[in-house]
Write an enzyme that holds these catalytic residues in place. Structure first.
Site, mmCIF file in Angstrom:
data_model
loop_
_atom_site.group_PDB
_atom_site.id
_atom_site.type_symbol
_atom_site.label_atom_id
_atom_site.label_comp_id
_atom_site.label_asym_id
_atom_site.label_seq_id
_atom_site.Cartn_x
_atom_site.Cartn_y
_atom_site.Cartn_z
ATOM 1 N N VAL A 178 -0.909 -8.494 8.346
ATOM 2 C CA VAL A 178 -2.349 -8.964 8.853
ATOM 3 C C VAL A 178 -3.049 -8.948 7.394
ATOM 4 O O VAL A 178 -2.886 -7.842 6.564
ATOM 5 C CB VAL A 178 -3.241 -8.111 9.640
ATOM 6 C CG1 VAL A 178 -2.689 -8.091 11.242
ATOM 7 C CG2 VAL A 178 -2.960 -6.470 9.148
ATOM 8 N N GLY A 234 0.996 -1.229 0.009
ATOM 9 C CA GLY A 234 0.024 -0.133 0.089
ATOM 10 C C GLY A 234 0.912 1.411 -0.037
ATOM 11 O O GLY A 234 1.942 1.340 0.342
ATOM 12 N N PRO A 250 -15.126 3.236 9.510
ATOM 13 C CA PRO A 250 -15.266 2.222 8.779
ATOM 14 C C PRO A 250 -14.088 1.539 8.085
ATOM 15 O O PRO A 250 -13.444 0.427 8.006
ATOM 16 C CB PRO A 250 -16.764 1.794 8.296
ATOM 17 C CG PRO A 250 -17.603 2.755 8.635
ATOM 18 C CD PRO A 250 -16.458 3.841 9.097
ATOM 19 N N ASP A 274 -9.449 9.473 14.393
ATOM 20 C CA ASP A 274 -9.880 9.350 12.714
ATOM 21 C C ASP A 274 -10.607 7.869 12.697
ATOM 22 O O ASP A 274 -10.394 7.290 11.828
ATOM 23 C CB ASP A 274 -8.606 9.372 11.847
ATOM 24 C CG ASP A 274 -8.933 9.623 10.324
ATOM 25 O OD1 ASP A 274 -10.381 9.963 10.154
ATOM 26 O OD2 ASP A 274 -8.373 9.539 9.583
#
Length: 583
Positions: A119, A47, A162, A159
């Site tokens: 993860v 990422g 979902p 912050d």
């Protein structure tokens, strides 16, 4: 990590993101070429954000895979300090729902990095629409407990949303992106050098606001000092979204004004079947005043109690009382539908509410003075079904008039025109009964006129005192079984009684040939068009009477059976409804 397909949420292989939401791996933009931290073998890019990137790596000494987050380019000392501060805050939080930091260091080029547990999973944002309510609420409880743990260590996330919550492939729950976290005992200005403003897409950009509009608390939007209650407001916004599958506030800049104008919204306004205790818990977490919000631990306990079935009985009784009051108001306004709905809710909230059960039972068992339009339409449809069933029996009864026809032809017909005159109204009545069996909506006056005409013709067969009164009585029983005639019985009674008197009267004034006389104590009846001499006449007379008895019995049984079934259903329903009343 593979790029996601269009229209789907990515599966992030990261532990936390930096100041900007991490982007998916893009083959066209490979990771920045730079030296590798000692002791690690770098793998694929997982990422990338505005300030850093996350790489898959292998720890050379122990052989485990980790995620390495490293700063991109030369962003200056302020950026490096903030990057390291994020790593240090995350490292302080030793909790199962917070990704552990293994090492903080600098690569051979002197740039900072930190390694974390690798993860795998997907974000809560991408599973809201598909996961079960219980799964979503269990995840929410885990998030609340992780945030409560952070608060106990003096750290506020700032912050929560979902997109920053990950559901692991093996049931784990992780709270990500601690880049905006604030340590409450540190000076405010040392933590806001790289303030972030989320864009319409939900990503958090460098700017003047801290957080993501739509999940930020009112005090956060106003730029005031924030604390643990700020995270609780964000948790309330998340819970609202889990319960309604809709965002509390609109996306992007519009969320700023929405948060300030109406920070508190009940989930039941968007979705009526939200459980009352969860609705109230959400409203409490979204309170405008920070001091009126519960702690993250209290919010978790309230949701967990709902999941465990240990609901707040006292609160439910208060809600039940409000619903009961609404039911009584609706009853006073003669709104039976609303009264039943609110009384039903009151009984669901408080199963021991005798008053709610009484209102619900009485509304169900006692008919209204005036039926509501919806009920009237339903009753009309049910009447139509019953009408069709009865007209089917009437059609079969008219067929019975054709049974003695062969015997009458054998006995001998003296006047064929009178025989035709007899079977013409019988045939018309039979055809009308068939038509109304199929289409319903009978015209009872027309049917009764045809029936009387048939009886006038039948009186020519055996006189007005044999068979005719019996059949007219059966017809009266049938017509009076219809709902319209139950309320207004005078019309069928007058027509049928008048029909019999008409037959006798027409013979008395000579319009019809006289078919009966009194000789001493004997009533002598004769046929106007059939020969009844000999055995065949006796057979016709006995058979006709037996046939009338059979048809009458079957017709009466049909009506009685229909009423018995309806009454039985009503009694069974009434018995069950009476059980709603607490003993």
């Amino acid at each position: 990590m593979k790029p996601s397909e269009p229209g789907t949420e990515p599966t992030l292989l990261q532990a936390a993101s930096d100041s900007k939401s991490m982007t998916l791996r893009d083959e066209a933009s490979p990771p920045e070429r730079r030296s590798v931290p000692d002791g690690y073998e770098l793998g694929v890019l997982l990422g990338r954000g505005g300030m850093g990137e996350v790489m898959l790596a292998t720890d050379s000494e122990i052989g485990r895979q980790v995620a390495i987050k490293r700063i991109r380019g030369d962003l200056g000392t302020m950026a490096e300090a903030r990057f390291l501060r994020e790593a240090q805050i995350q490292a302080r939080l030793d909790h199962p729902a917070i990704v552990p930091v293994h090492q903080i260091g600098r690569d051979p080029d002197g740039r900072p990095f930190f390694t974390m547990k690798r993860v795998t999973g997907t974000t809560l944002e991408s599973t809201i629409q598909n996961a079960s309510p219980q799964q979503l609420l269990r995840t929410f409880v885990d998030v609340c407990l992780a945030i409560d743990f952070a608060h106990s260590r003096g750290i506020v996330h700032r912050d929560l949303k979902p997109a920053n919550i990950m559901l692991g492939d093996f049931g784990e729950v992780y709270v990500l992106d601690w880049g905006l976290a604030r340590v409450l005992d540190e000076a405010e200005d040392t933590q806001t050098a790289f303030a972030k403003v989320p864009t319409d897409s939900g990503q958090t950009e460098v700017g003047s606001l801290l957080g993501t509009p739509g999940y930020m608390s009112p005090e956060q939007v106003r730029g005031e000092s924030v604390g643990a209650a700020t995270d609780v407001y964000a948790l309330g916004s998340i819970l609202f979204e889990l319960l309604t599958h809709e965002a509390l506030h609109p996306r992007g800049a519009a969320a700023i004004s929405a948060t300030l104008q109406r920070p508190t919204v009940a989930p039941s306004e968007r979705k009526r079947d939200v459980p009352p205790e969860l609705c109230i818990a959400t409203q409490d977490a979204l309170a405008d005043v920070p001091g009126e919000r519960p702690t993250a631990r209290v919010l978790a306990d309230r949701v967990q109690k709902y999941l465990d079935g240990d609901r707040d009985l006292e609160r439910r009784r208060v809600l039940a009382a409000a619903q009961l009051a609404a039911a009584r108001e609706a009853l006073d306004a003669d709104d039976r539908g609303l009264a039943m709905q609110t009384a039903g809710r009151a009984l669901a909230l408080d199963p021991e509410s005798h008053d709610a059960a009484q209102i619900l039972t009485s509304l169900t068992l006692e008919p209204p003075v005036k039926n509501p339009p919806e009920l009237a339409a339903h009753l009309a449809a049910e009447d139509l079904i019953v009408s069709r069933r009865q007209w089917r029996q009437v059609a079969l009864a008219w067929i019975a008039f054709y049974v003695p026809l062969p015997l009458m032809l054998v006995a001998g017909v003296r006047d064929p025109l009178q025989l035709v005159a007899f079977y013409t109204p019988v045939t018309v009545s039979f055809l009308l009964a068939c038509y109304w069996t199929k289409y319903g909506r009978p015209r009872h006056v027309v049917s009764m006129i045809c029936a009387i005409a048939s009886m006038v013709a039948l009186s020519r067969l055996l006189g007005p005192f044999i068979l005719v009164p019996t059949i007219l009585g059966v017809m009266a029983n049938g017509f009076l079984s219809y709902p319209t005639h139950i309320r207004r019985p005078s019309v069928p009674i007058a027509l049928l009684v008048g029909g019999f008197l008409l037959i006798v009267g027409l013979e008395e004034i000579g319009v019809l040939a006289r078919t009966w006389t009194l000789v001493g104590n004997a009533l002598v009846s004769q046929s106007a068009f059939i020969n009844f001499e000999g055995t065949i006449g006796s057979v016709i007379l006995i058979g006709a009477n037996a046939l009338v008895i059979l048809v009458c019995a079957l017709f009466a049984r049909s009506i009685a059976a229909s009423r018995w079934e309806a009454n039985r259903k009503l009694e069974i329903q009434a018995w069950h409804l009476r059980k709603l009343v607490p003993a």
